[in-house]
Write a protein that holds these residues in place. Sequence first.
Motif, mmCIF file in Angstrom:
data_model
loop_
_atom_site.group_PDB
_atom_site.id
_atom_site.type_symbol
_atom_site.label_atom_id
_atom_site.label_comp_id
_atom_site.label_asym_id
_atom_site.label_seq_id
_atom_site.Cartn_x
_atom_site.Cartn_y
_atom_site.Cartn_z
ATOM 1 N N LYS A 234 26.742 19.608 -19.613
ATOM 2 C CA LYS A 234 27.539 18.911 -18.602
ATOM 3 C C LYS A 234 26.678 18.508 -17.418
ATOM 4 N N LYS A 235 25.757 19.391 -17.029
ATOM 5 C CA LYS A 235 24.890 19.114 -15.881
ATOM 6 C C LYS A 235 23.769 18.137 -16.229
ATOM 7 N N SER A 236 23.651 17.801 -17.509
ATOM 8 C CA SER A 236 22.613 16.860 -17.958
ATOM 9 C C SER A 236 23.253 15.609 -18.553
ATOM 10 N N SER A 237 24.357 15.185 -17.954
ATOM 11 C CA SER A 237 25.152 14.063 -18.488
ATOM 12 C C SER A 237 24.607 12.699 -18.086
ATOM 13 N N ASN A 238 23.522 12.670 -17.302
ATOM 14 C CA ASN A 238 22.928 11.410 -16.875
ATOM 15 C C ASN A 238 21.440 11.422 -17.238
ATOM 16 N N PRO A 239 21.121 11.334 -18.538
ATOM 17 C CA PRO A 239 19.721 11.462 -18.974
ATOM 18 C C PRO A 239 18.858 10.291 -18.530
ATOM 19 N N ILE A 240 17.571 10.490 -18.540
ATOM 20 C CA ILE A 240 16.640 9.443 -18.121
ATOM 21 C C ILE A 240 16.695 8.253 -19.064
ATOM 22 N N GLU A 241 16.992 8.474 -20.339
ATOM 23 C CA GLU A 241 17.173 7.388 -21.290
ATOM 24 C C GLU A 241 18.639 7.330 -21.690
ATOM 25 N N LEU A 242 19.265 6.186 -21.462
ATOM 26 C CA LEU A 242 20.681 6.014 -21.756
ATOM 27 C C LEU A 242 20.930 5.489 -23.160
ATOM 28 N N LYS B 98 0.850 -1.185 0.000
ATOM 29 C CA LYS B 98 0.000 0.000 0.000
ATOM 30 C C LYS B 98 0.884 1.232 0.000
ATOM 31 N N ILE B 99 0.602 2.145 -0.921
ATOM 32 C CA ILE B 99 1.293 3.436 -0.979
ATOM 33 C C ILE B 99 0.238 4.521 -0.819
ATOM 34 N N GLY B 100 0.323 5.249 0.285
ATOM 35 C CA GLY B 100 -0.709 6.244 0.570
ATOM 36 C C GLY B 100 -2.052 5.575 0.752
ATOM 37 N N ASP B 101 -3.034 6.012 -0.008
ATOM 38 C CA ASP B 101 -4.386 5.442 0.081
ATOM 39 C C ASP B 101 -4.606 4.290 -0.890
ATOM 40 N N TYR B 102 -3.593 3.963 -1.685
ATOM 41 C CA TYR B 102 -3.815 3.021 -2.771
ATOM 42 C C TYR B 102 -3.155 1.664 -2.539
ATOM 43 N N LYS B 103 -3.892 0.624 -2.838
ATOM 44 C CA LYS B 103 -3.310 -0.716 -2.886
ATOM 45 C C LYS B 103 -2.612 -0.832 -4.234
ATOM 46 N N VAL B 104 -1.328 -1.221 -4.226
ATOM 47 C CA VAL B 104 -0.556 -1.235 -5.460
ATOM 48 C C VAL B 104 0.088 -2.598 -5.685
ATOM 49 N N GLN B 105 0.408 -2.857 -6.947
ATOM 50 C CA GLN B 105 1.052 -4.107 -7.340
ATOM 51 C C GLN B 105 2.339 -3.798 -8.103
ATOM 52 N N LYS B 106 3.303 -4.660 -7.972
ATOM 53 C CA LYS B 106 4.636 -4.435 -8.535
ATOM 54 C C LYS B 106 4.736 -4.897 -9.989
ATOM 55 N N ALA B 107 5.497 -4.146 -10.779
ATOM 56 C CA ALA B 107 5.776 -4.530 -12.166
ATOM 57 C C ALA B 107 7.177 -4.040 -12.522
ATOM 58 N N GLU B 108 7.799 -4.708 -13.480
ATOM 59 C CA GLU B 108 9.162 -4.355 -13.885
ATOM 60 C C GLU B 108 9.258 -4.291 -15.406
ATOM 61 N N THR B 109 10.166 -3.441 -15.875
ATOM 62 C CA THR B 109 10.424 -3.362 -17.310
ATOM 63 C C THR B 109 11.825 -2.823 -17.551
ATOM 64 N N ASP B 110 12.382 -3.145 -18.701
ATOM 65 C CA ASP B 110 13.640 -2.548 -19.161
ATOM 66 C C ASP B 110 13.293 -1.586 -20.290
ATOM 67 N N PHE B 111 13.693 -0.341 -20.126
ATOM 68 C CA PHE B 111 13.339 0.663 -21.141
ATOM 69 C C PHE B 111 14.377 1.774 -21.154
ATOM 70 N N GLY B 112 14.822 2.129 -22.345
ATOM 71 C CA GLY B 112 15.750 3.249 -22.492
ATOM 72 C C GLY B 112 17.084 3.043 -21.795
ATOM 73 N N GLY B 113 17.492 1.772 -21.645
ATOM 74 C CA GLY B 113 18.771 1.497 -21.011
ATOM 75 C C GLY B 113 18.726 1.453 -19.500
ATOM 76 N N ARG B 114 17.519 1.504 -18.923
ATOM 77 C CA ARG B 114 17.372 1.421 -17.470
ATOM 78 C C ARG B 114 16.375 0.327 -17.100
ATOM 79 N N LYS B 115 16.579 -0.254 -15.948
ATOM 80 C CA LYS B 115 15.642 -1.236 -15.402
ATOM 81 C C LYS B 115 14.717 -0.506 -14.430
ATOM 82 N N TRP B 116 13.421 -0.553 -14.710
ATOM 83 C CA TRP B 116 12.433 0.185 -13.931
ATOM 84 C C TRP B 116 11.552 -0.738 -13.092
#
Length: 278
Positions: A269-277, A133-151
Amino acid sequence: MKKLGILALALLAQASFAQTNRFVYQVTSKPDINNKSDIKTENAYLDISAEKSMFYSENRIKRDSIMKANFQSGGGRGFNREQMDGLRTNINYSIEKNKKDQKIIYKDRLGRDQYSYEEDRPLNWKILSETTKIGDYKVQKAETDFGGRKWTAWFTTDLPYQDGPYKFNGLPGLVVKAEDSTGDYSFDLMKNYKISDFPEMRTFGNVMKVKRTDYLKQQERFKTDPMSFLNSQRGGGGISPPRSQGGGGNQFSPEVRKRIEDGVKDEIKKSSNPIELK
């Protein structure tokens, strides 16, 4: 009279359904690969209607509102630099998801122009049995690989939406939380409320519709030689800096060139770690 009453109820229900629901996410990022202690936190909106959804920075809308008010007043009031600096954003992009054709449209600014592409990679989720449970919501886990990151994402079916922040969609519920395995990026749902409609997004410069791979090539060009890239954007929108009056009329003056180049390189330089690799 009875028919009128039924019609009024139908119109009321339709108006209620037509409303847009706004979900506010706290976005945490570490955009500088060489300075992971520099953690950026800001809010972003996921606005959802029956036809589409939009994900974008809260600060962008606030800055647009200030600029619109200034233009409407003839530009005489000028900008409050401290106020505008306080509304800087690391979320320069916006993402639109179309419900009917399931298209995801990504828009971002490179130099003076805005580039737009259709996402061509599906998100392949692995839905796990783990719940919490996160806050007021019952939640379920899921995983994916996207844009060079594991989410890892946590979604809820307590709300009637199959959507999420950023490009996340395709789960049987709304993404309440998403985080990559390195802890560099996270999205956390904070609150939600109804709004009358999507806000107007100000667009400067030309809108260039390209393929995702072409956008990445242009992005690399911009990072490698920002001044050459800017000089190539002839006829772009916005206010152009002063240019030299010599034979190279297409060139920036040396002083402006150095100032812009230093500023852009510092931002890159300050954006050298983008959300998509990749």
